[in-house]
Design a protein around this motif. Sequence first.
Motif, PDB file in Angstrom:
ATOM      1  N   ARG A  17      22.852 -22.143  59.229  1.00 34.92           N
ATOM      2  CA  ARG A  17      23.460 -22.828  58.087  1.00 34.92           C
ATOM      3  C   ARG A  17      24.421 -21.693  57.461  1.00 34.92           C
ATOM      4  N   GLN A  18      24.081 -20.563  57.111  1.00 35.21           N
ATOM      5  CA  GLN A  18      24.950 -19.666  56.602  1.00 35.21           C
ATOM      6  C   GLN A  18      26.353 -19.521  57.309  1.00 35.21           C
ATOM      7  N   LEU A  19      26.359 -19.630  58.715  1.00 37.50           N
ATOM      8  CA  LEU A  19      27.361 -19.737  59.322  1.00 37.50           C
ATOM      9  C   LEU A  19      28.400 -20.772  59.196  1.00 37.50           C
ATOM     10  N   GLU A  20      27.504 -22.009  59.178  1.00 38.39           N
ATOM     11  CA  GLU A  20      28.186 -23.270  58.978  1.00 38.39           C
ATOM     12  C   GLU A  20      28.901 -23.238  57.714  1.00 38.39           C
ATOM     13  N   GLU A  21      28.123 -22.583  56.628  1.00 39.87           N
ATOM     14  CA  GLU A  21      28.638 -22.734  55.310  1.00 39.87           C
ATOM     15  C   GLU A  21      30.034 -21.781  55.180  1.00 39.87           C
ATOM     16  N   LYS A  22      29.704 -20.677  55.783  1.00 41.15           N
ATOM     17  CA  LYS A  22      30.909 -19.855  55.577  1.00 41.15           C
ATOM     18  C   LYS A  22      32.124 -20.372  56.350  1.00 41.15           C
ATOM     19  N   ALA A  23      31.767 -21.139  57.303  1.00 43.62           N
ATOM     20  CA  ALA A  23      32.887 -21.629  58.128  1.00 43.62           C
ATOM     21  C   ALA A  23      33.461 -22.801  57.313  1.00 43.62           C
ATOM     22  N   ASN A  24      32.695 -23.494  56.548  1.00 44.89           N
ATOM     23  CA  ASN A  24      32.986 -24.719  55.729  1.00 44.89           C
ATOM     24  C   ASN A  24      34.145 -24.041  54.810  1.00 44.89           C
ATOM     25  N   GLU A  25      33.551 -22.769  53.890  1.00 42.83           N
ATOM     26  CA  GLU A  25      34.320 -22.391  53.030  1.00 42.83           C
ATOM     27  C   GLU A  25      35.857 -21.961  53.351  1.00 42.83           C
ATOM     28  N   VAL A  26      35.807 -21.405  54.593  1.00 41.38           N
ATOM     29  CA  VAL A  26      37.089 -20.940  55.177  1.00 41.38           C
ATOM     30  C   VAL A  26      37.854 -21.955  55.416  1.00 41.38           C
ATOM     31  N   ILE A  27      37.373 -23.161  55.843  1.00 38.93           N
ATOM     32  CA  ILE A  27      38.306 -24.181  56.163  1.00 38.93           C
ATOM     33  C   ILE A  27      38.840 -24.693  55.011  1.00 38.93           C
ATOM     34  N   THR A  28      37.974 -24.963  53.879  1.00 40.15           N
ATOM     35  CA  THR A  28      38.408 -25.487  52.647  1.00 40.15           C
ATOM     36  C   THR A  28      39.406 -24.655  52.033  1.00 40.15           C
ATOM     37  N   VAL A  29      39.374 -23.117  51.973  1.00 40.28           N
ATOM     38  CA  VAL A  29      40.410 -22.317  51.446  1.00 40.28           C
ATOM     39  C   VAL A  29      41.853 -22.478  52.292  1.00 40.28           C
ATOM     40  N   GLN A  30      41.710 -22.727  53.453  1.00 39.17           N
ATOM     41  CA  GLN A  30      42.727 -23.137  54.083  1.00 39.17           C
ATOM     42  C   GLN A  30      43.317 -24.243  54.203  1.00 39.17           C
ATOM     43  N   VAL A  31      42.455 -25.570  53.955  1.00 35.72           N
ATOM     44  CA  VAL A  31      43.142 -26.809  53.802  1.00 35.72           C
ATOM     45  C   VAL A  31      43.802 -26.764  52.239  1.00 35.72           C
ATOM     46  N   LEU A  32      43.315 -26.031  51.293  1.00 32.89           N
ATOM     47  CA  LEU A  32      44.026 -26.177  49.803  1.00 32.89           C
ATOM     48  C   LEU A  32      45.093 -25.157  50.075  1.00 32.89           C
ATOM     49  N   GLN A  33      45.127 -24.289  50.721  1.00 30.61           N
ATOM     50  CA  GLN A  33      46.396 -23.528  50.708  1.00 30.61           C
ATOM     51  C   GLN A  33      47.562 -24.265  51.388  1.00 30.61           C
ATOM     52  N   HIS A  34      47.017 -24.979  52.388  1.00 29.25           N
ATOM     53  CA  HIS A  34      48.267 -25.812  53.346  1.00 29.25           C
ATOM     54  C   HIS A  34      48.647 -26.797  52.399  1.00 29.25           C
ATOM     55  N   ARG A  35      47.672 -27.261  51.476  1.00 26.90           N
ATOM     56  CA  ARG A  35      47.990 -28.567  50.538  1.00 26.90           C
ATOM     57  C   ARG A  35      49.011 -28.194  49.615  1.00 26.90           C
ATOM     58  N   SER A  36      48.887 -26.864  49.031  1.00 25.44           N
ATOM     59  CA  SER A  36      50.030 -26.362  48.118  1.00 25.44           C
ATOM     60  C   SER A  36      51.149 -26.209  48.763  1.00 25.44           C
ATOM     61  N   GLU A  37      51.210 -25.572  50.084  1.00 29.98           N
ATOM     62  CA  GLU A  37      52.318 -25.575  50.811  1.00 29.98           C
ATOM     63  C   GLU A  37      53.217 -26.967  51.051  1.00 29.98           C
ATOM     64  N   LEU A  38      52.404 -27.863  51.432  1.00 29.94           N
ATOM     65  CA  LEU A  38      53.062 -29.231  51.411  1.00 29.94           C
ATOM     66  C   LEU A  38      53.526 -29.617  50.297  1.00 29.94           C
ATOM     67  N   ASP A  39      52.937 -29.430  48.989  1.00 28.73           N
ATOM     68  CA  ASP A  39      53.294 -29.780  47.717  1.00 28.73           C
ATOM     69  C   ASP A  39      54.623 -29.172  47.482  1.00 28.73           C
ATOM     70  N   GLU A  40      54.794 -28.035  47.786  1.00 30.31           N
ATOM     71  CA  GLU A  40      56.167 -27.115  47.416  1.00 30.31           C
ATOM     72  C   GLU A  40      57.195 -27.478  48.517  1.00 30.31           C
ATOM     73  N   LEU A  41      56.945 -27.933  49.597  1.00 31.18           N
ATOM     74  CA  LEU A  41      57.856 -28.582  50.449  1.00 31.18           C
ATOM     75  C   LEU A  41      58.247 -29.982  50.299  1.00 31.18           C
ATOM     76  N   VAL A  42      57.419 -30.567  49.610  1.00 30.30           N
ATOM     77  CA  VAL A  42      57.829 -31.942  49.043  1.00 30.30           C
ATOM     78  C   VAL A  42      58.870 -32.014  47.901  1.00 30.30           C
ATOM     79  N   GLN A  43      58.401 -31.097  47.159  1.00 33.15           N
ATOM     80  CA  GLN A  43      59.404 -30.690  45.932  1.00 33.15           C
ATOM     81  C   GLN A  43      60.709 -30.313  46.424  1.00 33.15           C
ATOM     82  N   LYS A  44      60.753 -29.354  47.341  1.00 35.63           N
ATOM     83  CA  LYS A  44      62.098 -28.982  47.737  1.00 35.63           C
ATOM     84  C   LYS A  44      63.122 -30.008  48.515  1.00 35.63           C
ATOM     85  N   VAL A  45      62.331 -30.953  49.143  1.00 38.32           N
ATOM     86  CA  VAL A  45      62.917 -31.871  49.934  1.00 38.32           C
ATOM     87  C   VAL A  45      63.440 -33.027  49.018  1.00 38.32           C
TER      88      VAL A  45
END
Length: 170
Positions: A105-133
């Motif tokens: 369970r701890q391993l799964e939670e940690k993996a979910n946290e990492v994925i969440t952080v990565q998704v949020l980071q990608h989302r902000s990068e996509l928002d920046e790209l949309v603004q530039k376009v």
Amino acid sequence: MLLKTKQVSDELGVNPTTVQRWVKHFNLSCEKNELGHFLFTSETLDQLKNIQNELRRGQSMEKIKAGFGEKPRNSKKSSPEKMVSQEKFEQRLDRFTLRLDQLERQLEEKANEVITVQVLQHRSELDELVQKVTALEEKLLELEDHTSIQEAVGQSGKGKRPWIMSLFSF
């Protein structure tokens, strides 16, 4: 005939350091040459083959060592084996299973946290790209309007140079 460690290791199909470790662990009597290297007799080689066979059958080195001290096989002397009751075994197994579940369970939670952080980071990068376009689209529309106005006014060669320069002035 005396064999060197390398010859014995080749005969047994193991690493020379394994042979040395077995000699030390099982207190096998071996001669040594002037450099301190082991020299093995055929009797010692047979002992090592027996040790290897016991290990392959799943015996622990300590168990083999305990049995090694006994010379005659028909001796009734045997080392007492530590037995654990089935109830105690099941309790330990339950604790182990519980701990394993917790770790999973701890391993799964940690993996979910990492994925969440990565998704949020990608989302902000996509928002920046949309603004530039979007900014680029607006600038392109401005340039198209500017060129259409110049064409309507009918400016000649002078009008082309500022239009080209405006491409590089974002």
